[in-house]
Every structure is written in structure tokens, then in C-alpha cells.
Design an enzyme around this catalytic site. Structure first.
Site, PDB file in Angstrom:
ATOM      1  N   ARG A 116       0.798  -1.222   0.000  1.00 46.09           N
ATOM      2  CA  ARG A 116       0.000   0.000   0.000  1.00 46.09           C
ATOM      3  C   ARG A 116       0.839   1.284   0.000  1.00 46.09           C
ATOM      4  O   ARG A 116       1.917   1.329   0.585  1.00 46.09           O
ATOM      5  CB  ARG A 116      -0.920   0.002   1.232  1.00 46.09           C
ATOM      6  CG  ARG A 116      -1.980  -1.090   1.182  1.00 46.09           C
ATOM      7  CD  ARG A 116      -2.721  -1.210   2.504  1.00 46.09           C
ATOM      8  NE  ARG A 116      -3.832  -2.150   2.398  1.00 46.09           N
ATOM      9  CZ  ARG A 116      -3.717  -3.480   2.544  1.00 46.09           C
ATOM     10  NH1 ARG A 116      -2.526  -4.012   2.815  1.00 46.09           N
ATOM     11  NH2 ARG A 116      -4.763  -4.264   2.430  1.00 46.09           N
ATOM     12  N   HIS A 141      -1.179  -2.597  -4.413  1.00 50.53           N
ATOM     13  CA  HIS A 141      -0.679  -3.470  -5.474  1.00 50.53           C
ATOM     14  C   HIS A 141      -0.731  -2.812  -6.853  1.00 50.53           C
ATOM     15  O   HIS A 141      -1.160  -3.410  -7.840  1.00 50.53           O
ATOM     16  CB  HIS A 141      -1.441  -4.787  -5.488  1.00 50.53           C
ATOM     17  CG  HIS A 141      -1.202  -5.650  -4.287  1.00 50.53           C
ATOM     18  ND1 HIS A 141      -0.030  -5.621  -3.561  1.00 50.53           N
ATOM     19  CD2 HIS A 141      -1.993  -6.579  -3.666  1.00 50.53           C
ATOM     20  CE1 HIS A 141      -0.098  -6.476  -2.563  1.00 50.53           C
ATOM     21  NE2 HIS A 141      -1.270  -7.071  -2.601  1.00 50.53           N
ATOM     22  N   HIS A 213       2.824 -13.113  -5.174  1.00 46.30           N
ATOM     23  CA  HIS A 213       1.749 -13.192  -4.177  1.00 46.30           C
ATOM     24  C   HIS A 213       1.162 -14.603  -4.065  1.00 46.30           C
ATOM     25  O   HIS A 213      -0.054 -14.773  -4.067  1.00 46.30           O
ATOM     26  CB  HIS A 213       0.646 -12.189  -4.496  1.00 46.30           C
ATOM     27  CG  HIS A 213      -0.002 -11.592  -3.285  1.00 46.30           C
ATOM     28  ND1 HIS A 213      -0.569 -12.350  -2.287  1.00 46.30           N
ATOM     29  CD2 HIS A 213      -0.151 -10.299  -2.900  1.00 46.30           C
ATOM     30  CE1 HIS A 213      -1.072 -11.560  -1.363  1.00 46.30           C
ATOM     31  NE2 HIS A 213      -0.813 -10.311  -1.697  1.00 46.30           N
ATOM     32  N   GLU A 358       5.715 -12.345   1.200  1.00 47.56           N
ATOM     33  CA  GLU A 358       5.968 -11.460   0.062  1.00 47.56           C
ATOM     34  C   GLU A 358       7.224 -10.612   0.303  1.00 47.56           C
ATOM     35  O   GLU A 358       7.245  -9.772   1.199  1.00 47.56           O
ATOM     36  CB  GLU A 358       4.769 -10.544  -0.156  1.00 47.56           C
ATOM     37  CG  GLU A 358       3.434 -11.268  -0.249  1.00 47.56           C
ATOM     38  CD  GLU A 358       2.271 -10.346   0.065  1.00 47.56           C
ATOM     39  OE1 GLU A 358       2.155  -9.295  -0.617  1.00 47.56           O
ATOM     40  OE2 GLU A 358       1.489 -10.641   0.985  1.00 47.56           O
TER      41      GLU A 358
END
Length: 393
Positions: A116, A141, A213, A358
Site C-alpha cells: 500500500r 498493489h 503473491h 511477500e
């Protein structure tokens, strides 16, 4: 007798032909994970889309679609040698491409900016940029349904074990500056490593922060929460977030909190803690500051995180050159309408079914100049690396 034998042979051949061509169609050739490649063969954005299969001689198989650079399945042998798919996903391209009814980031190569950015705003070289807001007031994203995870990459498979995916992104895409050439490379090695690299160049100063992801459940059983998965994260600190998952700007120690995975333990031991960070996210959705990143450089020869399933014995070790790893425990799975959506093999996923690990720059890093910055200038080359090694124990 010769006539009878000839007749029987003819009947046998006819039976085989009928079996192979029931209904006038040849039975599909499935991947080890049970996927039908034909269900991924289509055209999106006027570009061809298909399913690519990477494999090695040890029974490891990774299936990838060039739509969003998504890993659809990842099969490795368990402790008994049984092929086991360990990532969540759909078994057809239609659901991946349906951003209204089944929006998801499953297995994707995320860009331009993973995680974000607060209020979709950042400043670079005294110029303020406004990005697409797709997660409340924030940019998530790279713009979500119009980010790279929903774009078609040009694909080039090299032998059985390498897939190179290329995308050319226009200047101003979702508010990001610079025309960008980006390449994602997936490789399956002989020692059961899924190796991923992200490379990019730009014609204007910009920001970039890519990741993969995948949603992992090493038990291979996607019908139950993955509470017994044993997690290790090589991090003394983490970045606390507010209720919109935006970092507060603090860096806090994991010591004495449910964020401490320096000693491996089952996720279920702490995922229902009353700790405010766990309560805000209804689980884990946090950036960990990796100990493997020091003096501005990440050591991707050292394990930064690991995951283990006592059920299958599958053990996954993670390596990266990035400063952070986002641990996300599938908190939005199985919630509301999502609980009724059938995925691979008709399974509906429960909450906390999986764990994402991630690699990344810290979330909202463009707005925190004291953190490692995701800036890329013309003439420079972006390079990010993450690898996931599979074994059994």
C-alpha cells in the site's frame, strides 16, 4: 480362428478409440496438479494467454499463466513422495480475469508497487503524484484490477525450467510516472527451488516494488485453516500498521509480542491473540524488517523465513535481497461472499487457510524517506530476487 482374432482385434481397437474420444473429443491431458491447460487458452486485451508448465526431475511442477504472471499451482513431493499442490488458486482463466465476481491476487507478479501507498500519494524530486485509490483511500498493489496482476505479459519459455515474462507499461499508468520495461523470470532448479527475479528499466524517475503473491498451505488441504503451519521469520522488528494497514512510521521490536517468529511456532498459537495489531488485521498482515538486510544490502544466501507442515513434512525456506517480507494469513479468505466461491477442484477456502510471504520494500516507503527507497531512475536497472526452496523433514 484367424477371422475371429481379427474381429476381436478390431473390436479392441474400436473400444480404445471410443474411450479416448468419448463424445467426439479427446480426453484432456492434465498437469500433475490436475489442471487442464485448455481452460487457460484464450485471448485477453487482444493478447494470447495460456498455461505454461515448468518442472524438474524430482517431481516438482510449477504451472503459470502469463495473465498477471500468476503461479496457478506448485507441486512438490511430500514426505511419502506424494505430489502435493501447495498454493491456492483457480483452475481456469475465466475466474482469474473476472475482476467483478472473483477479484484476487492469487500467485501474481505484482506491480508496479506491491502493498500500500497511503492515500495514493507520494512525492518524487519535488513532484507530487496521485495514484489510483483502490483500497479505500489507498493505492494497493499498483492499482489492483488495473495493475500488472491483471495485465497480459509476453511469455517466453526456455526449456523445461524457465519462463520469462515481459511487460511494457505506459507513462502515467494508474498515476505512476515513466514508461517502464519490466521482466519477471521464474525458474525451477534441480534442487527444488522456485527462483524468481524482477528486473526493470524506466525513461523517467519513478518507483517500483515488485513481489510474488503466492498463498501457501504446505499441507495441501485447502479445506481447513492452516493453523498448524509452523512459521519462522528472521526479524527482530516489524512495522506496526493502523486500521487501514498503513504503517504508522514506527519500527518496533517483536520481542514479547505475537509478532515474534524468531523461534518457529505454529501460526495458530498466536493468530487469535488480543494484541492490537492482530486484532486490527484479524490475523497477520504485517511487514517484518528482515535481519538478512544490513547496511543497505540484502543477503539472499541466508534464510529470511520458512514454513513447515507437520502433516506432509514439506518444508519451505525463503531467501531474498529485499529489506522486508509481508506475512499475510489469508484474513479475507472465506469471509462474506468469498466463502461461497469455488476454487481449484471445487474447493471453497476458509479464513486463514494460507500464508503469503511477500518480499518487498516496506509498505508506503515513498512517504518514509528514512526507509529503503523504491526509486528507479533512467539509466539504472531494478533488480529484486526471491527464492523458495522445498524439501521434506
Amino acid at each position: 480362428m484367424k477371422a475371429l482374432k481379427a474381429t476381436m482385434m478390431g473390436l479392441g481397437a474400436a473400444t480404445l478409440m471410443l474411450s479416448a474420444c468419448a463424445g467426439g473429443q479427446q480426453a484432456p491431458t492434465l498437469t500433475v496438479s490436475g489442471l487442464d491447460p485448455a481452460k487457460f487458452d484464450t485471448t485477453i486485451q487482444d493478447k494470447p494467454v495460456k498455461l505454461y508448465t515448468l518442472k524438474n526431475q524430482n517431481g516438482m511442477e510449477v504451472c503459470i499463466t502469463n495473465y498477471g504472471g500468476r503461479i496457478v499451482s506448485l507441486v512438490v513431493p511430500d514426505k511419502d513422495g506424494k505430489p502435493t499442490d501447495v498454493v491456492l488458486g483457480f483452475d481456469n482463466i475465466a475466474q482469474y480475469a473476472d475482476t467483478i465476481n472473483t477479484p484476487t491476487d492469487y500467485g501474481s507478479s505484482v506491480g508496479r508497487y506491491a502493498n500500500r501507498i497511503k492515500e495514493g500519494e507520494f512525492k518524487l524530486n519535488d513532484t507530487e503524484y496521485e495514484l489510483k485509490q483502490n483500497d479505500g483511500p489507498n493505492c494497493l498493489h499498483g492499482g489492483g484490477n488495473t495493475g500488472w496482476m491483471h495485465q497480459v505479459y509476453e511469455a517466453e519459455q526456455i526449456g523445461d525450467s524457465v519462463l520469462r515474462l515481459t511487460i511494457v507499461a505506459p507513462d502515467g499508468e494508474n498515476g505512476f510516472p515513466g514508461k517502464m520495461l519490466a521482466v519477471t523470470t521464474y525458474k525451477v532448479t534441480s534442487d527444488n527451488i522456485l527462483d524468481m527475479t524482477w528486473e526493470a528499466e524506466t525513461d523517467k524517475p519513478t518507483i517500483i516494488n515488485q513481489t510474488n503473491h503466492n498463498y501457501y498451505n504446505l499441507s495441501g488441504d485447502f479445506t481447513k485453516p492452516g493453523y498448524d503451519q509452523v512459521l519462522y521469520v528472521n526479524a527482530d522488528n516489524f512495522t506496526p500498521s493502523d486500521k487501514l494497514y498503513i504503517p504508522t512510521g514506527e519500527i518496533k521490536p517483536v520481542e514479547g509480542t505475537p509478532m515474534d517468529f524468531r523461534t518457529p511456532h505454529a501460526i495458530g498459537d498466536s493468530i487469535h491473540s488480543q494484541f492490537d495489531q492482530i486484532q486490527n488485521a484479524t490475523g497477520y498482515d504485517h511487514n517484518f524488517c528482515l535481519n538478512t538486510f544490513k547496511d543497505g544490502k540484502g543477503d539472499d544466501t541466508k534464510v529470511c523465513a520458512s514454513l513447515y507442515s507437520p502433516k506432509t513434512g514439506i518444508f519451505m525456506e525463503m531467501y531474498t535481497n529485499e529489506p522486508g517480507v509481508q506475512v499475510y494469513s489469508g484474513n479475507f479468505q472465506g469471509v462474506g461472499p468469498d466463502a461461497k466461491i469455488a476454487r481449484k477442484h471445487g474447493i471453497t477456502y476458509p479464513k486463514h487457510v494460507s500464508v503469503c510471504l511477500e518480499s518487498q520494500k516496506y509498505p508506503d516507503s515513498p512517504n518514509h524517506p528514512e526507509w529503503v527507497q523504491p526509486v528507479l531512475n533512467p539509466g539504472e536497472k531494478y533488480f529484486s530476487h526471491a527464492a523458495y526452496k522445498f524439501s521434506v523433514k
